[in-house]
Design an enzyme around this catalytic site. Structure first.
Site, short mmCIF file in Angstrom:
data_model
loop_
_atom_site.label_atom_id
_atom_site.label_comp_id
_atom_site.label_asym_id
_atom_site.label_seq_id
_atom_site.Cartn_x
_atom_site.Cartn_y
_atom_site.Cartn_z
N LYS A 6 0.84 -1.21 0.00
CA LYS A 6 0.00 0.00 0.00
C LYS A 6 0.87 1.25 0.00
O LYS A 6 0.60 2.22 -0.72
CB LYS A 6 -0.96 -0.03 1.21
CG LYS A 6 -2.05 -1.08 1.03
CD LYS A 6 -2.81 -1.39 2.31
CE LYS A 6 -3.71 -2.61 2.07
NZ LYS A 6 -4.43 -3.06 3.26
N GLN A 60 -4.75 -1.96 9.40
CA GLN A 60 -4.56 -3.27 8.79
C GLN A 60 -5.14 -4.36 9.69
O GLN A 60 -4.82 -4.42 10.88
CB GLN A 60 -3.05 -3.50 8.54
CG GLN A 60 -2.75 -4.75 7.76
CD GLN A 60 -3.28 -4.72 6.33
OE1 GLN A 60 -3.17 -3.73 5.63
NE2 GLN A 60 -3.89 -5.81 5.90
N ASP A 63 -11.18 2.47 3.42
CA ASP A 63 -11.38 1.02 3.28
C ASP A 63 -12.88 0.70 3.17
O ASP A 63 -13.25 -0.40 2.77
CB ASP A 63 -10.80 0.29 4.50
CG ASP A 63 -9.56 -0.52 4.16
OD1 ASP A 63 -9.30 -0.72 2.95
OD2 ASP A 63 -8.87 -0.96 5.09
#
Ligand code: NAD
Length: 305
Positions: free
Chosen positions: A53, A97, A120
């Protein structure tokens, strides 16, 4: 019939060329998009995902903030970190994460991220937005699948779509997004009896179960579009170490009209859609800053986010 390949790597590359222009346009207005990535602990797979990322940010001109916290960080400290990032105008997207260490409650952390920065798409507001069709940030993997489907030129309205896998991050949002596009959607999961009875009816089959070899040719309708979200590293046999999806690619490609490979299908799109959401957030913030009245832009609930 041998299926045409849906090339996620190529589409991802093409989208990233477009991102450059948007980043330059934002720069003209004095804004550099910023993405904060929080990693708690040192799960090796998570470290690789976070690294990918950060690398994608660099390639696309997005500023990244990598926050690595030790595995024993108290939940309160993680929440305080998120609060600081929520208030930081240089940060347009925040992601944490997953998975998190067991002492941290994932929902508490996900709900703490401002809905304005939830790139997200896992905050309850964005999840709920999928139900009514106006999410701010669609979750990255299903969003990428939707764009891959679009490249086939297929109108999903009225099509039988079968989604195998019902997780909160892939299967369920995927099903809702395609329902919004007026597909007839069936969701299958580990408790589904006779999976093949469902998959054989699919005009579009999307598989996200995490089970290598789950879908074999006999389960696929002639001419179906097959999207393989699965990413599995084989642990034994002659192909040990190889990354495969959930679909028997070699067999199914002889029946499908279109198919995604693994690797090179859905995988590259997920990170690209994360960058897309971050750019969208930066553009949105700029528009809000330029608008006279914030309320014109958002429902009141978002004022608290
Ligand atoms: P998960 O473990 O959270 O969910 C798996 C789902 O599959 C569950 O709903 C389960 O009931 C269902 N399932 C399991 N076995 C099944 C079976 N035999 N028949 C039918 N359904 C079954 O997994 P997830 O996070 O949704 O990920 C699924 C797969 O997709 C994994 O391989 C993961 O690595 C991959 N993934 C890929 C990307 C990407 O960017 N390509 C992103 C996220 C996940």
């Amino acid at each position: 019939m041998t299926a045409q390949i849906i090339d996620g790597k190529a589409l991802s590359k093409q989208l990233r060329v477009g991102f450059r222009e948007r980043v330059d346009h934002l720069a003209d207005q004095g804004v550099q998009p910023g993405l904060a990535v929080i990693l708690v602990g040192d799960n090796p797979a998570s470290r690789v995902y976070v690294g990918n990322k950060i690398k994608a940010c660099e390639e696309c001109g997005v500023r990244s903030f990598h926050i690595a916290l030790p595995a024993d960080t108290p939940q309160a400290e993680v929440l305080a970190t998120i609060a600081r990032l929520n208030a930081d105008p240089a940060v347009h997207g925040i992601l944490i994460q997953l998975p998190l260490p067991p002492h941290i409650e994932p929902r508490a952390v996900l709900e703490a991220i401002s809905v304005h920065k939830d790139v997200d798409g896992f905050h309850l507001y964005n999840v709920g937005g999928l139900v009514v069709g106006n999410t701010i940030f669609p979750p990255c993997t299903p969003y990428g699948v939707q764009l891959l489907l679009d490249t086939t030129g297929t109108d999903v309205a009225g099509k039988n779509v079968v989604v195998v896998g019902a997780s909160n991050i892939v299967g369920k949002p995927m099903a809702l997004m395609l329902l919004q596009r007026e597909a007839t959607v069936t969701i299958c999961h580990a408790k589904t009896r006779d999976l093949a009875q469902h998959t054989i009816l699919a005009d579009i089959l999307i598989v996200a179960a995490g089970k290598p070899g789950l879908i074999v040719p006999q389960m696929v309708k002639q001419g179906a579009i097959v999207i393989d979200v699965g990413i599995n590293r084989l642990t034994d046999g002659p192909n040990a170490g190889k990354i495969v999806g959930d679909v028997d690619f070699d067999g199914v490609k002889e029946k499908a009209s279109w198919i995604t490979p693994v690797p090179g299908g859905v995988g590259p799109m997920t990170v690209t859609m994360l960058i897309e959401n971050t750019l969208r957030s930066a553009e949105r913030t700029l528009r809000m800053r330029q608008a006279d009245d914030f309320q014109e832009w958002e429902a009141p609930i978002l004022k608290n986010g």
